[in-house]
Design a protein around this motif. Structure first.
Motif, PDB file in Angstrom:
ATOM      1  N   GLU A 150       0.830  -1.209   0.000  1.00 53.85           N
ATOM      2  CA  GLU A 150       0.000   0.000   0.000  1.00 53.85           C
ATOM      3  C   GLU A 150       0.862   1.254   0.000  1.00 53.85           C
ATOM      4  N   LEU A 151       1.959   1.228   0.762  1.00 56.11           N
ATOM      5  CA  LEU A 151       2.869   2.377   0.791  1.00 56.11           C
ATOM      6  C   LEU A 151       3.463   2.617  -0.592  1.00 56.11           C
ATOM      7  N   ALA A 152       3.916   1.543  -1.236  1.00 49.10           N
ATOM      8  CA  ALA A 152       4.488   1.667  -2.584  1.00 49.10           C
ATOM      9  C   ALA A 152       3.447   2.186  -3.573  1.00 49.10           C
ATOM     10  N   ALA A 153       2.200   1.725  -3.434  1.00 48.34           N
ATOM     11  CA  ALA A 153       1.136   2.171  -4.342  1.00 48.34           C
ATOM     12  C   ALA A 153       0.847   3.658  -4.160  1.00 48.34           C
ATOM     13  N   GLY A 154       0.706   4.095  -2.917  1.00 45.15           N
ATOM     14  CA  GLY A 154       0.425   5.503  -2.657  1.00 45.15           C
ATOM     15  C   GLY A 154       1.554   6.396  -3.121  1.00 45.15           C
ATOM     16  N   LEU A 155       2.802   5.987  -2.834  1.00 44.61           N
ATOM     17  CA  LEU A 155       3.965   6.775  -3.246  1.00 44.61           C
ATOM     18  C   LEU A 155       4.094   6.795  -4.761  1.00 44.61           C
ATOM     19  N   GLY A 156       3.878   5.640  -5.399  1.00 45.84           N
ATOM     20  CA  GLY A 156       3.983   5.575  -6.852  1.00 45.84           C
ATOM     21  C   GLY A 156       2.943   6.427  -7.557  1.00 45.84           C
ATOM     22  N   LEU A 157       1.713   6.403  -7.048  1.00 48.00           N
ATOM     23  CA  LEU A 157       0.653   7.219  -7.640  1.00 48.00           C
ATOM     24  C   LEU A 157       0.978   8.704  -7.535  1.00 48.00           C
ATOM     25  N   PHE A 158       1.504   9.111  -6.373  1.00 48.03           N
ATOM     26  CA  PHE A 158       1.817  10.527  -6.218  1.00 48.03           C
ATOM     27  C   PHE A 158       2.962  10.941  -7.139  1.00 48.03           C
ATOM     28  N   LEU A 159       4.012  10.120  -7.209  1.00 50.71           N
ATOM     29  CA  LEU A 159       5.154  10.473  -8.056  1.00 50.71           C
ATOM     30  C   LEU A 159       4.742  10.565  -9.520  1.00 50.71           C
ATOM     31  N   ALA A 160       3.812   9.703  -9.946  1.00 49.46           N
ATOM     32  CA  ALA A 160       3.302   9.776 -11.321  1.00 49.46           C
ATOM     33  C   ALA A 160       2.561  11.092 -11.544  1.00 49.46           C
ATOM     34  N   LEU A 161       1.757  11.495 -10.558  1.00 44.33           N
ATOM     35  CA  LEU A 161       1.031  12.759 -10.667  1.00 44.33           C
ATOM     36  C   LEU A 161       1.998  13.939 -10.659  1.00 44.33           C
ATOM     37  N   LEU A 162       3.022  13.877  -9.815  1.00 46.04           N
ATOM     38  CA  LEU A 162       4.019  14.944  -9.754  1.00 46.04           C
ATOM     39  C   LEU A 162       4.732  15.101 -11.092  1.00 46.04           C
ATOM     40  N   ALA A 163       5.118  13.981 -11.695  1.00 45.20           N
ATOM     41  CA  ALA A 163       5.782  14.025 -12.997  1.00 45.20           C
ATOM     42  C   ALA A 163       4.872  14.661 -14.046  1.00 45.20           C
ATOM     43  N   ALA A 164       3.597  14.276 -14.037  1.00 44.02           N
ATOM     44  CA  ALA A 164       2.646  14.834 -15.001  1.00 44.02           C
ATOM     45  C   ALA A 164       2.476  16.336 -14.794  1.00 44.02           C
ATOM     46  N   ALA A 165       2.421  16.761 -13.530  1.00 42.88           N
ATOM     47  CA  ALA A 165       2.242  18.189 -13.237  1.00 42.88           C
ATOM     48  C   ALA A 165       3.449  19.005 -13.689  1.00 42.88           C
ATOM     49  N   LEU A 166       4.653  18.504 -13.425  1.00 43.51           N
ATOM     50  CA  LEU A 166       5.853  19.247 -13.809  1.00 43.51           C
ATOM     51  C   LEU A 166       6.031  19.285 -15.323  1.00 43.51           C
ATOM     52  N   LEU A 167       5.770  18.160 -15.970  1.00 40.96           N
ATOM     53  CA  LEU A 167       5.924  18.109 -17.433  1.00 40.96           C
ATOM     54  C   LEU A 167       4.909  18.990 -18.146  1.00 40.96           C
ATOM     55  N   SER A 168       3.725  19.144 -17.544  1.00 42.73           N
ATOM     56  CA  SER A 168       2.685  19.974 -18.165  1.00 42.73           C
ATOM     57  C   SER A 168       2.622  21.360 -17.537  1.00 42.73           C
ATOM     58  N   ALA A 169       3.658  21.749 -16.791  1.00 40.87           N
ATOM     59  CA  ALA A 169       3.659  23.037 -16.091  1.00 40.87           C
ATOM     60  C   ALA A 169       3.419  24.234 -17.015  1.00 40.87           C
ATOM     61  N   PRO A 170       4.065  24.307 -18.185  1.00 39.19           N
ATOM     62  CA  PRO A 170       3.792  25.455 -19.064  1.00 39.19           C
ATOM     63  C   PRO A 170       2.320  25.570 -19.435  1.00 39.19           C
ATOM     64  N   PHE A 171       1.665  24.432 -19.736  1.00 35.90           N
ATOM     65  CA  PHE A 171       0.238  24.446 -20.060  1.00 35.90           C
ATOM     66  C   PHE A 171      -0.591  24.838 -18.839  1.00 35.90           C
ATOM     67  N   LEU A 172      -0.291  24.241 -17.670  1.00 30.06           N
ATOM     68  CA  LEU A 172      -1.041  24.549 -16.452  1.00 30.06           C
ATOM     69  C   LEU A 172      -0.863  26.008 -16.053  1.00 30.06           C
ATOM     70  N   GLY A 173       0.341  26.532 -16.263  1.00 32.62           N
ATOM     71  CA  GLY A 173       0.613  27.915 -15.886  1.00 32.62           C
ATOM     72  C   GLY A 173      -0.251  28.907 -16.643  1.00 32.62           C
TER      73      GLY A 173
END
Length: 213
Positions: A150-173
């Motif tokens: 469960e810890l690995a799942a929660g951490l993995g899901l967040f890191l995937a979301l973090l990567a998506a947010a940073l990669l799409s930062a120019p669009f989100l901005g």
């Protein structure tokens, strides 16, 4: 053993609240201002990798580091809970915590986008003291209660979301208003405060068993 979805959600919510990818999108854009799209993408990838490594070090080696200094997990849980609570209170007030903020000098300098991926973006903005404390406490809970999956799942899901947010930062901005950022910061502050209080109460119960009578 039954999969504990609640623990996965708790880990994900705590990391989302304390690292807050939405609130850090404007920070990422300010640190990479003037850089090319390729440089911004490279910075996002490097920051994601650095954050992932930092999180895994906290999870895998945090307990051993505490043992070297003779600090019990309960003591660290109490101290970490207080630290996380301070960060949550500053988020509720609409300000960035000093533990996760860059200094004015860092903001004013013309920093190379590749270099800011590690400092100050990864450390201390994303993997700061509050993040490390939270991960060490969750890791110990997962080990004692058999919830490593469960810890690995929660951490993995967040890191995937973090990567998506940073990669799409120019669009989100271009589409993320200051009002949305402020609302998200305060909402995450409430969630983080609840996590901090659970850490503190659990630590006090273990240190002083008489409190539960």
């Amino acid at each position: 053993m039954q999969f504990d979805l609640a623990f996965v959600t708790k880990v994900f919510a705590a990391l989302f609240a304390i690292m807050n990818p939405i609130a850090n999108v404007p920070v990422f854009l300010s640190l990479t201002e003037g850089a090319s799209a390729t440089a911004q993408q490279r910075t996002a990838v490097m920051a994601t990798i650095g954050t992932t490594i930092g999180c895994f070090i906290a999870v895998l080696a945090g307990g051993m580091i505490l043992a070297i200094f003779g600090i019990s997990v309960n003591d660290f849980r109490l101290a970490g809970g207080l630290l996380v609570l301070l960060i949550a209170l500053s988020m509720l007030q609409g300000t960035a915590s000093h533990a996760h903020a860059a200094t004015p000098k860092e903001k004013a300098e013309d920093l190379d986008p590749a270099s800011v991926a590690i400092y100050p973006l990864t450390v201390p903005l994303l993997v700061g003291p509050g993040t490390i404390a939270t991960l060490i406490v969750f890791a110990e809970t997962a080990r004692t209660q058999g919830k490593l999956t469960e810890l690995a799942a929660g951490l993995g899901l967040f890191l995937a979301l973090l990567a998506a947010a940073l990669l799409s930062a120019p669009f989100l901005g271009r589409h993320l208003s200051q009002t949305a950022t402020a609302i998200t910061r305060r909402l995450m502050g409430m969630i983080l405060a609840a996590v901090a209080m659970e850490m503190i109460v659990t630590s006090l119960r273990d240190l002083f068993p008489g409190l539960t009578r």
